[in-house]
Structures are given as structure tokens and as C-alpha cells.
Motif scaffolding. Structure first.
Motif, PDB file in Angstrom:
ATOM      1  N   PRO A 196       3.456  -8.464   7.005  1.00 15.67           N
ATOM      2  CA  PRO A 196       3.492  -7.683   5.766  1.00 15.67           C
ATOM      3  C   PRO A 196       2.324  -8.108   4.868  1.00 15.67           C
ATOM      4  O   PRO A 196       2.000  -9.297   4.812  1.00 15.67           O
ATOM      5  CB  PRO A 196       4.816  -8.084   5.121  1.00 15.67           C
ATOM      6  CG  PRO A 196       5.583  -8.817   6.147  1.00 15.67           C
ATOM      7  CD  PRO A 196       4.619  -9.353   7.154  1.00 15.67           C
ATOM      8  N   ILE A 197       1.726  -7.169   4.188  1.00 10.52           N
ATOM      9  CA  ILE A 197       0.607  -7.480   3.299  1.00 10.52           C
ATOM     10  C   ILE A 197       1.019  -8.539   2.278  1.00 10.52           C
ATOM     11  O   ILE A 197       0.250  -9.438   1.945  1.00 10.52           O
ATOM     12  CB  ILE A 197       0.106  -6.185   2.611  1.00 10.52           C
ATOM     13  CG1 ILE A 197      -0.524  -5.258   3.656  1.00 10.52           C
ATOM     14  CG2 ILE A 197      -0.901  -6.501   1.507  1.00 10.52           C
ATOM     15  CD1 ILE A 197      -0.864  -3.872   3.162  1.00 10.52           C
ATOM     16  N   THR A 198       2.264  -8.476   1.854  1.00 11.03           N
ATOM     17  CA  THR A 198       2.755  -9.422   0.844  1.00 11.03           C
ATOM     18  C   THR A 198       2.773 -10.867   1.334  1.00 11.03           C
ATOM     19  O   THR A 198       2.876 -11.790   0.540  1.00 11.03           O
ATOM     20  CB  THR A 198       4.191  -9.070   0.396  1.00 11.03           C
ATOM     21  OG1 THR A 198       4.953  -8.801   1.567  1.00 11.03           O
ATOM     22  CG2 THR A 198       4.208  -7.876  -0.511  1.00 11.03           C
ATOM     23  N   ARG A 199       2.652 -11.055   2.647  1.00 10.90           N
ATOM     24  CA  ARG A 199       2.609 -12.434   3.138  1.00 10.90           C
ATOM     25  C   ARG A 199       1.373 -13.156   2.614  1.00 10.90           C
ATOM     26  O   ARG A 199       1.417 -14.338   2.316  1.00 10.90           O
ATOM     27  CB  ARG A 199       2.588 -12.437   4.667  1.00 10.90           C
ATOM     28  CG  ARG A 199       2.559 -13.824   5.278  1.00 10.90           C
ATOM     29  CD  ARG A 199       2.459 -13.701   6.786  1.00 10.90           C
ATOM     30  NE  ARG A 199       2.659 -14.968   7.456  1.00 10.90           N
ATOM     31  CZ  ARG A 199       1.665 -15.703   7.984  1.00 10.90           C
ATOM     32  NH1 ARG A 199       0.426 -15.305   7.866  1.00 10.90           N
ATOM     33  NH2 ARG A 199       1.940 -16.822   8.597  1.00 10.90           N
ATOM     34  N   SER A 200       0.254 -12.445   2.503  1.00 14.62           N
ATOM     35  CA  SER A 200      -0.977 -13.086   2.033  1.00 14.62           C
ATOM     36  C   SER A 200      -1.363 -12.700   0.618  1.00 14.62           C
ATOM     37  O   SER A 200      -2.048 -13.445  -0.063  1.00 14.62           O
ATOM     38  CB  SER A 200      -2.131 -12.744   2.969  1.00 14.62           C
ATOM     39  OG  SER A 200      -1.982 -13.407   4.194  1.00 14.62           O
ATOM     40  N   TRP A 201      -0.948 -11.499   0.202  1.00 13.85           N
ATOM     41  CA  TRP A 201      -1.305 -11.018  -1.146  1.00 13.85           C
ATOM     42  C   TRP A 201      -0.007 -10.555  -1.788  1.00 13.85           C
ATOM     43  O   TRP A 201       0.361  -9.383  -1.674  1.00 13.85           O
ATOM     44  CB  TRP A 201      -2.318  -9.870  -1.032  1.00 13.85           C
ATOM     45  CG  TRP A 201      -3.559 -10.300  -0.326  1.00 13.85           C
ATOM     46  CD1 TRP A 201      -4.627 -10.940  -0.891  1.00 13.85           C
ATOM     47  CD2 TRP A 201      -3.888 -10.151   1.072  1.00 13.85           C
ATOM     48  NE1 TRP A 201      -5.576 -11.201   0.070  1.00 13.85           N
ATOM     49  CE2 TRP A 201      -5.162 -10.733   1.275  1.00 13.85           C
ATOM     50  CE3 TRP A 201      -3.222  -9.581   2.165  1.00 13.85           C
ATOM     51  CZ2 TRP A 201      -5.775 -10.767   2.521  1.00 13.85           C
ATOM     52  CZ3 TRP A 201      -3.837  -9.613   3.409  1.00 13.85           C
ATOM     53  CH2 TRP A 201      -5.110 -10.200   3.574  1.00 13.85           C
ATOM     54  N   LYS A 202       0.691 -11.494  -2.393  1.00 11.22           N
ATOM     55  CA  LYS A 202       2.082 -11.193  -2.734  1.00 11.22           C
ATOM     56  C   LYS A 202       2.220 -10.165  -3.844  1.00 11.22           C
ATOM     57  O   LYS A 202       3.266  -9.549  -3.981  1.00 11.22           O
ATOM     58  CB  LYS A 202       2.875 -12.474  -3.005  1.00 11.22           C
ATOM     59  CG  LYS A 202       2.480 -13.295  -4.188  1.00 11.22           C
ATOM     60  CD  LYS A 202       3.475 -14.478  -4.303  1.00 11.22           C
ATOM     61  CE  LYS A 202       3.325 -15.250  -5.593  1.00 11.22           C
ATOM     62  NZ  LYS A 202       1.984 -15.818  -5.775  1.00 11.22           N
ATOM     63  N   GLU A 203       1.161  -9.933  -4.624  1.00 12.70           N
ATOM     64  CA  GLU A 203       1.248  -8.970  -5.716  1.00 12.70           C
ATOM     65  C   GLU A 203       1.047  -7.527  -5.250  1.00 12.70           C
ATOM     66  O   GLU A 203       1.233  -6.585  -6.031  1.00 12.70           O
ATOM     67  CB  GLU A 203       0.198  -9.293  -6.793  1.00 12.70           C
ATOM     68  CG  GLU A 203       0.415 -10.639  -7.490  1.00 12.70           C
ATOM     69  CD  GLU A 203      -0.105 -11.837  -6.686  1.00 12.70           C
ATOM     70  OE1 GLU A 203      -0.724 -11.625  -5.614  1.00 12.70           O
ATOM     71  OE2 GLU A 203       0.115 -12.979  -7.117  1.00 12.70           O
ATOM     72  N   ILE A 204       0.626  -7.337  -3.992  1.00 11.86           N
ATOM     73  CA  ILE A 204       0.329  -5.979  -3.523  1.00 11.86           C
ATOM     74  C   ILE A 204       1.583  -5.363  -2.918  1.00 11.86           C
ATOM     75  O   ILE A 204       2.138  -5.899  -1.959  1.00 11.86           O
ATOM     76  CB  ILE A 204      -0.770  -6.003  -2.421  1.00 11.86           C
ATOM     77  CG1 ILE A 204      -2.028  -6.701  -2.916  1.00 11.86           C
ATOM     78  CG2 ILE A 204      -1.064  -4.592  -1.907  1.00 11.86           C
ATOM     79  CD1 ILE A 204      -2.854  -5.948  -3.902  1.00 11.86           C
ATOM     80  N   SER A 205       2.023  -4.239  -3.453  1.00 12.54           N
ATOM     81  CA  SER A 205       3.135  -3.585  -2.776  1.00 12.54           C
ATOM     82  C   SER A 205       2.688  -2.200  -2.333  1.00 12.54           C
ATOM     83  O   SER A 205       1.953  -1.511  -3.033  1.00 12.54           O
ATOM     84  CB  SER A 205       4.379  -3.573  -3.667  1.00 12.54           C
ATOM     85  OG  SER A 205       4.422  -2.417  -4.419  1.00 12.54           O
ATOM     86  N   GLY A 206       3.085  -1.831  -1.121  1.00 15.85           N
ATOM     87  CA  GLY A 206       2.692  -0.531  -0.576  1.00 15.85           C
ATOM     88  C   GLY A 206       1.306  -0.562   0.036  1.00 15.85           C
ATOM     89  O   GLY A 206       0.723  -1.622   0.253  1.00 15.85           O
ATOM     90  N   ARG A 207       0.811   0.616   0.347  1.00 19.29           N
ATOM     91  CA  ARG A 207      -0.453   0.743   1.085  1.00 19.29           C
ATOM     92  C   ARG A 207      -1.644   0.506   0.181  1.00 19.29           C
ATOM     93  O   ARG A 207      -1.590   0.782  -1.013  1.00 19.29           O
ATOM     94  CB  ARG A 207      -0.553   2.144   1.678  1.00 19.29           C
ATOM     95  CG  ARG A 207       0.588   2.473   2.591  1.00 19.29           C
ATOM     96  CD  ARG A 207       0.512   3.903   3.058  1.00 19.29           C
ATOM     97  NE  ARG A 207      -0.500   4.027   4.094  1.00 19.29           N
ATOM     98  CZ  ARG A 207      -0.364   4.804   5.164  1.00 19.29           C
ATOM     99  NH1 ARG A 207       0.740   5.526   5.329  1.00 19.29           N
ATOM    100  NH2 ARG A 207      -1.309   4.880   6.060  1.00 19.29           N
TER     101      ARG A 207
END
Ligand SMILES: *[C@@H]1O[C@H](CO)[C@@H](O)[C@H](O)[C@H]1NC(C)=O
Ligand SMILES: *[C@@H]1O[C@H](CO)[C@@H](O)[C@H](O)[C@H]1NC(C)=O
Ligand SMILES: *[C@@H]1O[C@H](CO)[C@@H](O)[C@H](O)[C@H]1NC(C)=O
Length: 444
Positions: free
Chosen positions: A294-305
Motif C-alpha cells: 500500500p502507498i501508505t506503507r511508505s508515504w503515510k499521508e497519501i490516501s488514494g491514487r
């Protein structure tokens, strides 16, 4: 090579997606397991079943990224499958000792020039001896006394794990014995002893995709390799994360994303990321296999595409709609204070955009918006569009530029140009090439 292919296929079968949005946040930093396959575990005859809850003696990957789990005189290869005799893969381990188990193992990370010869070797520890293997062959002269190779490190270890520079202060190995941790500096061969009372006694430890795991019983605890700090809800049951067990799955619905990129970029540390839906994959880390996260694993503030991602200096810029996030890239990414900001304020343009890229050693970011390419000089204040060029390709999803030139991704294909200028003047598109489902761990 065959080994590598086998491993890659194995990891694709595993390649999971943590894409299901219903999944619990806490698992995101931990390894993936795919949905268990009911027919898989029924017909083998081996001593241990790791789904019964095995306490491993040692865990380490080899030079191809294949992960080995050790228990007694057995081992498991990778995250799925039955156990087998360890002497089938690491023959000599058996001849030199009769205890029937290894104490600890780790894969060496040592890129220093004078010592590169042991980079990626697996080291095994048995009582007071150490064995070094490469390509599953025992290195000449081994086994040796632990003290001869790792002065200051005690015998009868519990666990060991590599810790490369950037994650530890220098290229190091962490050795565990009870609550004592010996931080061995590979270059200076010096040891610093610490006591981590707050961690359970680790019977094995492993580094996987830049995270550190202490195994105890059938549980594991993730820790910070320098401070020992544990953040999050631990221990967790290893059977849910590091192996496939029928009763410990995460439910159905894991699916690979379709082969259509949202963004792609390489940061200043050489890490290349492809973003698809709400997951990303690393394209430069076959040493650890290929897995979507999941993108949030490395950039936790990013949600969605995400819409576009580019790297400039030691920063990674992520564009989503009319917002831009700027992350400082170190071992992990940290959002810079004050971000996200409106795209207009940062780059002088309105979102949404299709793609963005910077060529190596350049200061001009090329932003693709519809059928226009906007050029913005990142050294100027305020930042404004310096040049606007029409492009022939429509509906661009993602783009990147490296020493090979520019790659522009559109749906399941990409186009290659020698440079942004050539791309802008090209009247006819070059022949499209297919995005590789294997490389990108996606569904063609
Ligand atoms: C490995 O160990 C098992 C059990 O001790 C033994 O039966 C087998 O012959 C060994 N295989 C090799 C290749 O040494
Ligand atoms: C952990 O290791 C320490 C030695 O450092 C030992 O005294 C203690 O009993 C161990 N704890 C458990 C639960 O095994
Ligand atoms: C594993 O963790 C669970 C949940 O925290 C705990 O109840 C259990 O005692 C642990 N078991 C072992 C063997 O460490």
C-alpha cells in the motif's frame, strides 16, 4: 539464473496485494501473504508444519532474495511450501555439528570495496563456529571460530541480522543473545553492546524490505535497528504474515492491480517506484523479491491514487489533484512541514496533471497535462511555466526520464524517446512496448 527465475515466479505467486482497502493499517508495514490455497499443503511428508506454530532457529535470505526459515535440521524456502532437510541446500552444515540446528543466520551487506568479496554471503552460526555460504556453496576456509571473523561477538547466539548503512549508522550486523544486542561494525570490526530489555528474546531476526523483525515463539515484533524501539501493535502471529496458513488468511479478494501506471519515479537513493491504484512496487529491489505494498506503507499521508511523482535532489514530489506533497528521502520518507500545499503555490500550475518527470542532473521538471508538456525551472522563485510544448501522445498515465531517455506510459504500453525535446517535436509516436506484468507485478 534458474534459481532466480524460480524465485521470481515464486514471489509473483505470492505477490499480493495489500490493496484491499478494508485491511487493517497495522499490517501494512509487515510482509504480505497471499490467500492460502487449500490444495497445497496436503501431500508432503516433512518433520515440521510451520502452520502449527514453529519457533524458528534462524531466518535469512540468500543472494537471490530467496528467504530461508530454519528449524532443527530442516528449512523452508520462501513464504509457502513444505519443510525439507537443510543439508539438501547447505550441505556442510550437517557434517560439522551434530546438534541438529543453527543458532543464527544473516545475509551480509558489505559494499565497501576492500571487502566486497563477502557481500550477499549467508553466514550461519552454530555454537562457537561460523559458516559462510555463497550460491549455497561453503566458502573455502570455513567454518571458523566466530571470534576470528566477528571479534567481540559471543558464541551460542540467538539471532543475527544485517543492517546496511543508512538504516544503521554504518554497515553493521546485529547479534542477539538474550536481551543483549551486539552491534558489530563491519568495517572497523568493533562491537557496541546494548541491552534491549523491552524486546522479547529473539530466537531469529530478519531484515525484509528495509524493516527489522525479531521472531519469538510463533510471533514476531518489528523493531527499529538503531534504537530498538517498537512502534505499533506487537507481537503479531507470524503465520498471518510470513507464511501461508489456511486458518490464518486475510480473506479473499486480494488482486493484482491492472498493468496501468499512475506514476513512476526513481529517487536520489536509486529506488525506483511504480504506483498503481493504491499500491506501489519497487523495481530496483529484486534482492528482496517483488511485492506490491500500500502507498501508505511508505508515504503515510497519501490516501488514494496519485497523479504524478518526481524526484528532485533528496526530495520526492507527489502530486494528487491540486495538491503537492514533498517528502525528504532518507532510509524512510518524511513529509516536509507545511505540506501538502496547493500545486499553484509550489509550481505555478493548476491540477490535475497526468505525469511529471525530471531528467538526471537537471533542474527543470516536465509536467504533462493533457496534450501539453509544461517546463518549470525548480531553481527559480517563484516557480512558473517557462515553456509550454504540445505533444502528440494523449492520455498519458505516467512518465520517467533516466540515462536511457524518456519513457511515457499510456495504459498497458509505453513509448521511448531519447529526450524530452525529441518527444515534443515527434510528429509520429514510436512503436509502443508492453508493460511487463512480471516486472510490475500487475495483471495484463
Ligand atoms: C541429510 O540429512 C538426512 C537426515 O539426517 C539424511 O537422511 C540425508 O542422507 C542427508 N542428505 C545429504 C545430502 O547429506
Ligand atoms: C531472555 O534472556 C535472558 C538472558 O539475557 C534470560 O535471563 C531470560 O530468562 C530470557 N527470557 C525468556 C523469556 O526466555
Ligand atoms: C504471541 O502473541 C500473542 C498475542 O500477543 C500472545 O497471547 C502469545 O502468548 C504469544 N505467544 C508466544 C509463543 O510468544
Amino acid at each position: 539464473m534458474k534459481q532466480l527465475l524460480v524465485f521470481l515466479c515464486g514471489s509473483l505467486a505470492l505477490a499480493v496485494s495489500l490493496a484491499a482497502p478494508t485491511q487493517h493499517d497495522a499490517m501494512m508495514a509487515d510482509p504480505p501473504v497471499e490467500n492460502p490455497k487449500a490444495d497445497e499443503d496436503s501431500h508432503y511428508d516433512s518433520k515440521f508444519d510451520r502452520c502449527d506454530g514453529v519457533e524458528f532457529d534462524a531466518i535469512a535470505p540468500d543472494e537471490t532474495g530467496q528467504m530461508f526459515f530454519f528449524k532443527g535440521d530442516h528449512l523452508w524456502k520462501g513464504f509457502a511450501g513444505p519443510s525439507e532437510h537443510a543439508n539438501g541446500t547447505f550441505q556442510e552444515l550437517d557434517e560439522y555439528h551434530h546438534l541438529g540446528h543453527v543458532d543464527a543466520a544473516f545475509r551480509m551487506h558489505n559494499k565497501e570495496e576492500e571487502a566486497q568479496k563477502d557481500h550477499d554471503h549467508i553466514f550461519f552460526f552454530l555454537d562457537d563456529k561460523v559458516f559462510s555460504y555463497y550460491n549455497h556453496i561453503l566458502e573455502k576456509g570455513f567454518p571458523l571460530e566466530i571470534q576470528q571473523v566477528f571479534p567481540g561477538v559471543p558464541s551460542h547466539l540467538d539471532a543475527a541480522v544485517e543492517c546496511p548503512k543508512g538504516e544503521c549508522i554504518t554497515d553493521s550486523v546485529l547479534f542477539f543473545k538474550g536481551h543483549e544486542v551486539y552491534n558489530f561494525d563491519i568495517k572497523t570490526k568493533t562491537v557496541k553492546k546494548k541491552v534491549w530489555d523491552h524486546l522479547p528474546n529473539c530466537t531469529s531476526a530478519v531484515r525484509w524490505l528495509e524493516h527489522y523483525y525479531c521472531f519469538h515463539g510463533h510471533n514476531f515484533t518489528r523493531f527499529h535497528p538503531v534504537s530498538g524501539e517498537v512502534v505499533g501493535d506487537y507481537p503479531k502471529d507470524a503465520r498471518r504474515y510470513f507464511m501461508r496458513c489456511a486458518d490464518f488468511g486475510h480473506g479473499a479478494g486480494h488482486k493484482k492491480p491492472p498493468c496501468k501506471l499512475d506514476a513512476i519515479s526513481t529517487d536520489d537513493k536509486g529506488r525506483t517506484y511504480a504506483f498503481m491504484e493504491n499500491v506501489y512496487i519497487r523495481l530496483d529491489s529484486h534482492r528482496d523479491g517483488s511485492h506490491p505494498f500500500p502507498i501508505t506503507r511508505s508515504w503515510k499521508e497519501i490516501s488514494g491514487r496519485v497523479d504524478a511523482v518526481f524526484a528532485y535532489g533528496d526530495k520526492l514530489y507527489i502530486i494528487q489533484g491540486n495538491q503537492i506533497y514533498i517528502y525528504k528521502s532518507a532510509a524512510h520518507y518524511t513529509l516536509i512541514e507545511g505540506y501538502p500545499k496547493p500545486l499553484k503555490e509550489e509550481l505555478g500550475i493548476e491540477g490535475p496533471v497526468n505525469a511529471a518527470f525530471l531528467c538526471p542532473n537537471q533542474h527543470v521538471v516536465h509536467v504533462i497535462k493533457g496534450q501539453k508538456m509544461l517546463e518549470i525551472d525548480l531553481t527559480a522563485t517563484p516557480r512558473t511555466v517557462k515553456k509550454e510544448l504540445p505533444i502528440t501522445i494523449a492520455q498519458v498515465d505516467a512518465a520517467m526520464c533516466d540515462t536511457d531517455g524518456v519513457k511515457v506510459y499510456v495504459g498497458p504500453v509505453y513509448y521511448k524517446y531519447q529526450s524530452p525535446t525529441i518527444m515534443a517535436v515527434a510528429k509520429i509516436s514510436p512503436a509502443p512496448q508492453k508493460i511487463s506484468p512480471e516486472k510490475f507485478s500487475c495483471e495484463a
